[in-house]
Motif scaffolding. Structure first.
Motif, PDB file in Angstrom:
ATOM      1  N   ASN A  78     -70.767   8.553  32.640  1.00 14.21           N
ATOM      2  CA  ASN A  78     -70.090   7.889  31.172  1.00 14.21           C
ATOM      3  C   ASN A  78     -68.545   8.583  32.275  1.00 14.21           C
ATOM      4  N   PRO A  79     -67.594   8.327  32.571  1.00 13.83           N
ATOM      5  CA  PRO A  79     -67.065   8.591  33.358  1.00 13.83           C
ATOM      6  C   PRO A  79     -65.315   7.777  32.932  1.00 13.83           C
ATOM      7  N   VAL A  80     -64.511   8.145  32.987  1.00 11.07           N
ATOM      8  CA  VAL A  80     -63.154   7.818  32.422  1.00 11.07           C
ATOM      9  C   VAL A  80     -63.086   6.191  33.315  1.00 11.07           C
ATOM     10  N   THR A  81     -63.653   5.669  32.994  1.00  8.57           N
ATOM     11  CA  THR A  81     -62.468   3.835  33.496  1.00  8.57           C
ATOM     12  C   THR A  81     -61.763   3.351  33.027  1.00  8.57           C
ATOM     13  N   VAL A  82     -60.811   1.997  33.890  1.00 11.90           N
ATOM     14  CA  VAL A  82     -59.965   1.030  32.833  1.00 11.90           C
ATOM     15  C   VAL A  82     -60.740  -0.105  33.211  1.00 11.90           C
ATOM     16  N   LYS A  83     -60.631  -1.159  32.452  1.00 13.47           N
ATOM     17  CA  LYS A  83     -60.424  -2.492  33.362  1.00 13.47           C
ATOM     18  C   LYS A  83     -59.793  -3.216  34.362  1.00 13.47           C
ATOM     19  N   LYS A  84     -60.899  -4.042  34.801  1.00 18.27           N
ATOM     20  CA  LYS A  84     -58.940  -4.260  36.101  1.00 18.27           C
ATOM     21  C   LYS A  84     -58.847  -6.022  34.987  1.00 18.27           C
ATOM     22  N   GLY A  85     -57.753  -6.287  35.666  1.00 15.37           N
ATOM     23  CA  GLY A  85     -56.539  -6.527  35.217  1.00 15.37           C
ATOM     24  C   GLY A  85     -55.754  -6.708  33.711  1.00 15.37           C
ATOM     25  N   LEU A  86     -55.447  -5.389  34.042  1.00 19.97           N
ATOM     26  CA  LEU A  86     -54.921  -4.533  33.586  1.00 19.97           C
ATOM     27  C   LEU A  86     -53.454  -4.127  34.422  1.00 19.97           C
ATOM     28  N   PHE A  89     -49.182   0.030  33.936  1.00 24.03           N
ATOM     29  CA  PHE A  89     -48.669   0.673  32.837  1.00 24.03           C
ATOM     30  C   PHE A  89     -49.444   0.706  32.263  1.00 24.03           C
ATOM     31  N   GLU A  90     -50.627  -0.381  32.047  1.00 23.57           N
ATOM     32  CA  GLU A  90     -51.442  -0.770  30.515  1.00 23.57           C
ATOM     33  C   GLU A  90     -52.589   0.434  31.176  1.00 23.57           C
ATOM     34  N   MET A  91     -53.106   0.137  32.329  1.00 23.29           N
ATOM     35  CA  MET A  91     -54.010   1.255  32.819  1.00 23.29           C
ATOM     36  C   MET A  91     -53.773   3.144  33.134  1.00 23.29           C
ATOM     37  N   MET A  92     -52.705   3.207  32.261  1.00 17.83           N
ATOM     38  CA  MET A  92     -52.136   4.375  32.475  1.00 17.83           C
ATOM     39  C   MET A  92     -52.358   5.095  30.813  1.00 17.83           C
ATOM     40  N   ARG A  93     -51.905   3.527  29.743  1.00 16.79           N
ATOM     41  CA  ARG A  93     -51.903   4.005  28.615  1.00 16.79           C
ATOM     42  C   ARG A  93     -53.384   4.403  27.910  1.00 16.79           C
ATOM     43  N   ALA A  94     -54.275   3.213  28.316  1.00 16.78           N
ATOM     44  CA  ALA A  94     -55.505   3.208  28.352  1.00 16.78           C
ATOM     45  C   ALA A  94     -56.354   4.629  29.050  1.00 16.78           C
ATOM     46  N   LYS A 132     -47.182   5.569  41.101  1.00 16.35           N
ATOM     47  CA  LYS A 132     -46.819   4.530  41.669  1.00 16.35           C
ATOM     48  C   LYS A 132     -46.244   2.931  41.583  1.00 16.35           C
ATOM     49  N   ASN A 133     -47.705   2.413  41.002  1.00 12.14           N
ATOM     50  CA  ASN A 133     -47.598   1.324  40.185  1.00 12.14           C
ATOM     51  C   ASN A 133     -46.838   1.066  39.337  1.00 12.14           C
ATOM     52  N   THR A 134     -46.709   2.737  37.983  1.00 14.91           N
ATOM     53  CA  THR A 134     -45.869   2.301  36.442  1.00 14.91           C
ATOM     54  C   THR A 134     -44.632   2.642  36.975  1.00 14.91           C
TER      55      THR A 134
END
Length: 579
Positions: A78-86, A89-94, A132-134
């Motif tokens: 159960n590691p920390v993950t993020v959804k693709k397509g974000l 900036f949205e990934m960092m917030r998630a 860098k992308n943020t």
């Protein structure tokens, strides 16, 4: 799933030894290096079960776990993950939100796994990549096409701190820009170029892999005789960008295109040549340029920037780029909506000018001054502002965009009548002006080979001033007159004489004949004022008119001079629309 993560996928029954080998080899994978320091434990459908870092392996071995033990016993579930397509900036917030919700004490998350809606693994990102992308200013920008649209935007971005690489296939343009010399006139452009060239603005004629994160395509999209866009330049630019595109890069199309171009031409070309998926692996938006030549540097800062994207993440990233130069952002529904906006703006302007020009054509029959009646109609009347007529409506955008709109509508079964009619009315002004010269010559029995014509103003407009002769009404009028008259000389206060001499004319003829103001008026039978440059109002018009042959004809296509002042010189006939 990104190909680069396939080498680090481990089955639940895999050993720690196998995981160590995968982690060791991943950064050296070909053709694209994989993530370093991590392995992903997945099931047969590549759904994420857990992760294993090199730190986890060291800790396990130091704790006495055998190297051939199963990874299932030491992996982090159960590691920390993020959804693709974000967006980044949205990934960092998630990530921050999940850390808080799960009360994770150890915030040292070096690698983040990107998954799809079914928890299938898609990619692995480092925190540096996300940062860098943020941080939009950390991104490098490539601008493809350094014409009126690309060069002005490039230097405006340099002004707010971006490192910009400009690409143009014309090696003469590249050489000139490297010397700090713009290849066209725009107020304030040259000092800006001299300030930034080879500091944070670099000009080249080819692409270099991996240098950029944002690609802005601003190449010319000319139309053929049927008003259909010729896509050659655009397709070549898109293909070149696609071949060096990296995951999470942003492509912004800024060239004027038919509705549907981004989705039906750009995306398939990019996906084919990059092997990446639009909206998942890279971002794509359309952000039309709507500045007016001569004031582009100013209007880039004040005109609202319309943005449409393949998804919200693309719009978000493009918005953050343009907000560095202009806070007025107008997001629209999708790519197609943004494509339509540009066509609407220029087609509406062309149609509104066509109304004024049709009034001018009617006034020719009524025998009344078109400028005077339009001014009277506008004065104190707040419900409409009728434009002034002109010797034709020119410039690349106003000439081609109505046809692009017409042809776009035709593709979906709609017949757009007004833009086509407006184009015809504005084009008819060319012959109307030429016929006035023919009428003067015939009435005064001046033979064609004895008539000298002097044209003031060759650029397609005078205000704001520009050096652009593309689709200039003045050039078209000269072409029309050349069918009958050979002695035509010109003067333009902005365009260099060397450029005037290279202008393309009809029937294989090339080159206009530039002269000084005094030499132009000297022994001219006809003087035609064909653009509205402010310097013309300051001419010593009386003494210049005295140099003309009598009878002489002075055509004022922009209502710059009082009729009384012109006809105050004996033997000179004043002419404009309706007079």
């Amino acid at each position: 799933m990104r190909n680069r993560i396939k080498p680090i996928l481990i089955k639940p029954g895999g050993t720690i030894r196998e995981a160590m080998a995968a982690i060791e080899l991943s950064p050296h994978s070909k053709p694209e290096p994989g993530p370093a320091g991590i392995a992903l434990v997945t099931d047969r459908r590549h759904k994420l079960l857990g992760i294993l870092t090199d730190g986890d392996i060291r800790k396990a071995i130091l704790g006495g776990v055998a190297i051939d033990s199963s990874v299932s016993g030491i992996m982090k579930k159960n590691p920390v993950t993020v959804k693709k397509g974000l967006s980044a900036f949205e990934m960092m917030r998630a990530i921050i939100r999940e850390i808080k919700e799960r009360n994770i004490v150890d915030h040292k998350l070096d690698k983040i796994v990107v998954v799809d809606d079914d928890n299938g693994v898609h990619d692995v990102l480092s925190f540096f990549e996300l940062w860098k992308n943020t941080e939009i200013h950390a991104r490098n920008v490539y601008i493809v096409g350094l014409g009126y649209v690309g060069l002005t935007l490039a230097l405006t971005l340099c002004e707010v701190g971006f490192k910009v690489h400009g690409i143009d296939i014309d090696k003469k343009v590249v050489a000139s820009l490297r010397r700090g010399r713009p290849h066209f006139h725009e107020v304030g452009l040259e000092p800006l170029l001299k300030h930034h060239i080879n500091k944070n603005f670099f000009v080249q004629s080819d692409f270099k892999n991996g240098e950029s994160d944002i690609y802005i395509i601003a190449v010319n999209t000319p139309v053929n005789e049927k008003g259909e866009v010729v896509f050659d330049y655009l397709k070549k630019a898109i293909t070149s960008v696609a071949k060096i595109l990296k995951p999470h890069d942003l492509i912004i199309l800024r060239s004027t295109v038919p509705v549907g171009t981004c989705r039906n031409i750009a995306i398939p070309l990019i996906e084919k040549n990059s092997k990446l998926k639009a909206g998942e692996d890279f971002y794509l938006s359309f952000a039309p340029e709507r500045t007016v030549e001569g004031r582009a540097l100013e209007e880039l800062r004040i005109l609202p920037q319309v943005i449409g994207g393949i998804n919200e993440a693309s719009v978000d990233l493009t918005t953050r780029l343009f907000k560095t130069i202009n806070h007025l952002i107008v997001p629209v529904q999708n790519l197609e909506a943004a494509e339509v906006v540009k066509l609407l703006n220029n087609s509406f302007r062309d149609v509104s000018f066509a109304y004024a020009n049709e009034v001018a054509q009617a006034c020719e029959k009524f025998g009344v001054n078109a400028f005077e009646v339009i001014e009277a109609a506008n004065r104190g009347y707040p419900r409409n502002k009728i434009p002034s007529p002109s010797p034709g409506v020119g410039g690349l955008c106003l000439v081609k965009d109505p046809w692009i709109l017409v042809n776009s509508a035709k593709q979906v079964g709609f017949n757009a009548k007004l833009p086509a009619l407006g184009r015809k009315i504005n084009t008819d002004m060319i012959k109307l002006v030429a016929d006035k010269v023919l009428t003067f010559a015939a009435k005064n029995k001046i033979k064609p080979n004895a008539l000298k014509i002097f044209v003031l103003g060759v650029a397609f407009k005078g205000e704001p001033e520009t050096s652009d002769m593309r689709f200039s009404p003045a050039v078209d009028i000269i072409k029309e007159l050349q069918q009958k008259f050979k002695n035509i000389v010109v003067y333009d206060p902005v365009i260099k004489a060397s450029e005037l001499k290279k202008a393309r004319l009809s029937d294989g003829q090339t080159g206009l004949k530039p002269v000084s103001l005094a030499d132009g008026f000297e022994k001219s039978n006809c003087v035609l004022v064909l653009n509205n440059h402010h310097s013309f109002r300051e001419l010593d018009i009386y003494n210049l008119l005295m140099k003309m042959k009598k009878p002489g004809y002075f055509f004022d296509g922009w209502n710059l001079f009082p009729r009384e002042a012109i006809e105050g010189v004996k033997g000179i006939k004043y002419g404009t629309f309706g007079v």
